[in-house]
Structures are given as C-alpha cells and as structure tokens.
Design a protein around this motif. Structure first.
Motif: not given
Ligand code: FAD
Ligand code: NAI
Length: 475
Positions: A11, A15, A34, A36, A46-47, A53, A57, A121, A154-155, A322, A328-330
C-alpha cells in the motif's frame, strides 16, 4: 526489483509511502507495493492524494474563491464583472495538483532508494522469520518476494448501502463527486459526516441546492455539542439543508433523475435530484491483501487487529492507517507508519492517540483535539470549560469572519487542558495550539499567562482560556 527485502510495505498511501521512506532512511532495503492506477497512470499517494484529502481540498478552495468573489467582495468596495466558473478548468486544476503531488511521492521513493512495485501485494505467509509476499504486477508475471518485515497499509474503501447502489453516473461515492462535469441543480447527499459536509459545501457554493440526509438524530455526534450546534447553524445559513433523523429507504434513477425515498419518524418523503452522493463511512480494505492461511487476525469489523504500536498477532508484521482501529485520517496513518518502522528498528516510538486532530474543511472549518465536554464528563472528570465567540475577535471581524467559537475543556481539579474545539476561520490550524499544549500537559493557567499576538484569531484561544475562570476581557 529484488527477490528479498528487509521491509515490504503493501500500500502506497500516506501511511505506506511514509513508512517506506522512513524505512529506507533507517538503512533497510525497502519495496513498496502499490496497485493503484489513477486516470490511466500507476499512482502512489493512496486515497488521500488521488481521490481524498487533496482533490477535495482543491475543489473546496476553488468553490470558496468563487463564492467569495461573487458574494463578498462588494462589502469591501470591490466591483467585479460578472463572475462565472469554468468547471472543466476547475477540475483540470485539481488534477494537476494531484499529479504534481503523486509524482512528487514517486520521486521521493526513488530518491530514497525504495523500489516501487506496481501491482498487487498479497501476504501469503507471515508466520516465519522470512515472510512470503506474492507480487502480481500490473503487467507481467507474478513473483514471490521474501521480507524480514511487512507493513500492511492497504487503506479503506467507501461503504456501500443496498438502498442506494452507486452506478458511477447518477448515484456516486466520494470519488464520483470529485468529477461532476457540471454543477447539479439539485444534489442529494446520504451521510452528514466529513465527506458529506465537505463535498456538499463544494457543490452548494457552486450553485447546487443540496439536501444532506443523516440517519442519526444528532448532527456531528463526535463533536463537542456547543461546536456541532454552532456548525449546524452556520452550515444551514449557507444553504445546506441538513436533515437529521432521516433514513433513506430507497434511491433509484427514474428518467434521468434520482428519486430518493426517506423515512422521517415513520413518515415517508420523496425528493428528486440530478445527482446523489453516498458517503456513509469507509471500511478497511483487505480483499486480496491476505491469502488464506497467512496467519493475520482480523477484528469482528474486518479491521486488521493491532496493538498500540500497530503490531499484528504475527511477529514482524505490522498494520497501519485506515486498515486498523482508530480514526481514518491521513495524518494518523502517516504517524503510525513512522512508528511501525521505528519500532522495527528498535526504537521506542509511540503515537499519542489522545491528541489526534480532526478537521472538517468547511468554511468556517470545524476542528477539535482531545476530549469533548461530554466525553470528559462521562470519563469522570470534574470539568471546567471556557469559550469565546469570534464575533468579538478583532482580526476575525476585519476579515469578515466574525462567526463561530473556540472552546477549551479542562480538568477542574488539576486545571489540565483536556480538549480544544473550534468552529471558526482557520480552526484546523488553531486547534494545533491545543494539541501542542496537551502534549506538554499544559494547564488552562498556562494558556492564560502566555502573550498572544494582536490582532490574531489565536487571541480567541487566550480569551477562551481566560473565560474558563471567568476572566475573559472581551466577552
Ligand atoms: P490509503 O490512502 O487508502 O492507501 C492505501 C493504498 O493501498 C491504496 O492506494 C490502495 O490502492 C493500495 N492497496 C490496497 N490493497 C493493496 C494491495 N493488496 N496491493 C497493493 N496495493 C494495495 N484524511 C485526512 O486526514 N484529511 C483529509 O482532509 C481527508 N480528506 C478526505 C477526503 C475524501 C473524499 C476521502 C475519501 C478521504 C479523506 N481523508 C482525509 C481520509 C484519508 O484519505 C485516509 O485516512 C488516508 O488516505 C489513509 O491512508 P492509508 O495509507 O491508510 O490508506
Ligand atoms: P463519516 O463517518 O464521517 O460520516 C458518515 C455519516 O453518515 C455519519 O454521520 C453516519 O451517521 C451517517 N450514516 C451512516 N449510514 C447512513 C445511512 N444509511 N443514511 C444516512 N446517514 C448515514 O464518513 P464519510 O463522510 O463517508 O467519510 C469517511 C471517512 O473519511 C471519515 O470518517 C474520515 O475518517 C475520512 N475523511 C476525512 C476528512 C477530513 O479529515 N477532513 C474528509 C473526508 C473524509
């Protein structure tokens, strides 16, 4: 790509990519997997960077500028011609910001010597000293990689509800709501949470009539009551029609319109929209991440089970962001990524989960850190609070932003600051003062004794602290 790494991160969201970079800084050989593909290109970030985010914004900023130019400049004596918005251009700007940032992350990984493996992965076996990870590339043959340590990052993905199935055109999730090619005349939103308020605000400012349905009887149940009450008042005044205690029982597309049926305390109501956004929360995404028998334990809610240091039940396997418990925050995901890697390196890193800030980027922003008055009371504290209205803050008034309030929550026995809450211009930055104060175990008296610059919005923090002891000057 090598066959074996010290650390494999699955991922590449905030994170995962931060964990990968920190791992490389600490001297590990690191791969970040990754899968995506965003707008036709493999993408890190990621997301958050691609569909969360950052694009949200960017649109919040464009829509705010549009609205302010259209409605607020006249008060300053500034005359403009007719103000219009080119939605295609606005989306192009958003996309170029996203592209710049995601390419920047790719550059950072490369610069730090992290191998970005583009594809899926899957943890096949995490039990032994050499973990087995299957890598299925976007193109080419699958391979098995071994690693001493694995971080699962993996979010999450949006929760879907059977009564309002997304179709990518009329009924969309948050990703679809970032891409409307024109302003919907009428926009429905299911869920008055963070996404509903932020993306509802974007399209409302651009001219849509917006109705937000919330199943719970209370608006923003997680926020301090004084803040949620004030926020509800301000957002309603802006034209967001927020309907609490309203259950959506059906949503279907009829003749190119979305017909939404709701149950409001037993009464059936119907509304019609051009578009409907479903944003009722997100769920951890572990599909294809964990092979059967890999040994990882999940919680009842499908999260990867971890302790306070993000250790899973398997030695050397961590999970962050996440995918695990907590908000669930970046920024939470990023700090967990750093903590996990530093723990692997033998350090004593620890995220302080009591001081994770929440920000809703409406205008004004809604933000908080620590305990609400209600939570502090429930936890048995003898609570004292102080608050200050921005209607008496000179800087906010000079900016035309004299609305909202800042509130502090403290332990009356020890005077220790337990929480800071704000709905006001720049609230997201303001509450960082509360976070720093709480990290240093500051008291209300500490905040009273410090000299805050005049005129700043931060002075309202000072006044809120003074008001906790009945000493506010401007109230
Ligand atoms: P993610 O960002 O989801 O990244 C995980 C990545 O892992 C993804 O790209 C996915 O493709 C990849 N992945 C998954 N499974 C696999 C696999 N098996 N193999 C390879 N790759 C894989 N948070 C804030 O703090 N501030 C904000 O302003 C904010 N705004 C947001 C607005 C929206 C519209 C949304 C939907 C979310 C927002 N968030 C915000 C939440 C924030 O995006 C998430 O909390 C954050 O992205 C989580 O990070 P992460 O690294 O855990 O997962
Ligand atoms: P959310 O959890 O913030 O809000 C969902 C809302 O929908 C809740 O109020 C819930 O009561 C309501 N709801 C649930 N089911 C419903 C139903 N069937 N009908 C009507 N209402 C219903 O989730 P959201 O807005 O989808 O965001 C997901 C997550 O993404 C957030 O929890 C947050 O962690 C993250 N995020 C963070 C942002 C930020 O930090 N500024 C911005 C956007 C998202």
């Amino acid at each position: 790509m090598k066959n074996s790494y010290d650390l494999v991160v699955i991922g590449g969201g905030p994170g995962g990519y931060e964990a990968a970079i920190r791992g490389a800084q600490l001297g590990f050989s690191v791969a970040c997997i990754e899968k995506r593909v965003h707008k036709g290109e493999p993408a890190l970030g990621g997301t958050c960077l691609n569909v969360g985010c950052i694009p949200s914004k960017a649109l919040l900023d464009s829509s705010h500028r549009y609205e302010a130019t259209k409605h607020e400049l006249a008060d300053h004596g500034i005359t403009t011609g007719e103000v219009d918005i080119d939605i295609a251009k606005m989306l192009e700007r958003k996309d170029s910001i996203v592209k710049g940032l995601t390419q920047g992350v790719a550059g950072l990984l490369k610069g730090n010597g992290v191998d970005w493996l583009q594809g899926l992965g899957t943890l096949v076996d995490g039990k032994g000293a050499e973990k087995q990870v299957k890598f299925t590339p976007l193109e080419g043959d699958e391979a098995t990689i071994t690693a001493k340590y694995v971080i699962l990052a993996a979010g999450s993905v949006p929760i879907e509800i059977p009564v309002a199935k997304t179709d990518g055109e009329y009924i969309v999730d948050s990703t679809g709501a970032l891409e409307f090619s024109e302003v919907p005349k009428r926009l429905g939103v299911i869920g008055a949470g963070v996404i509903g308020l932020e993306l509802g605000s974007v399209w409302r400012r651009l001219g849509a009539e917006v109705v937000v349905y919330e199943a719970l009887p209370e608006f923003l149940a997680a926020a301090d009551k004084d803040i949620s009450k004030e926020a509800a008042k301000l957002l309603k005044k802006q034209g967001l029609d927020i309907r609490v205690d309203t259950k959506v029982t059906n949503a279907e597309v009829v003749n190119g319109e979305v017909v939404v049926t709701t149950d409001v305390k037993g009464e059936t109501q119907t509304d019609t929209f051009d578009k409907l956004i479903v944003c009722v929360g997100r769920r951890a995404y572990s599909e294809k991440l964990l092979a059967e028998g890999c040994g990882i334990e999940l919680t009842e809610r499908g999260l990867v089970a971890v302790d306070d240091q993000c250790k899973t039940n398997l030695d050397g396997v961590y999970a962050i962001g996440d995918l695990v418990r907590g908000p669930m925050l970046a920024h939470k995901a990023m700090e967990e990524g750093m903590m996990a890697v530093e723990r692997i390196h033998g350090e004593k890193a620890q995220v302080n989960y009591d001081t994770i800030i929440s920000v809703i980027y409406t205008h004004p922003e809604i933000a908080w850190v620590g305990l609400t008055e209600q939570a502090a009371t429930e936890q048995g504290y003898e609570v004292k609070t102080g608050s200050f209205s921005l209607s008496a803050n000179g800087r906010a008034l000079a900016q035309g932003e004299g609305v909202g309030l800042i509130k502090v929550v403290a332990d009356a026995k020890t005077d220790r600051l337990l929480g800071m809450h704000a709905v006001c211009v720049g609230a997201g930055d303001i509450v960082h003062q509360g976070m720093i104060a709480m990290e240093f175990v500051s008291s209300i008296e500490d905040l009273q004794l410090m000299t805050f610059a005049h005129p700043t919005v931060s002075e309202a923090v000072h006044e809120a602290a003074l008001s906790a002891d009945g000493r506010a000057i401007h109230a």
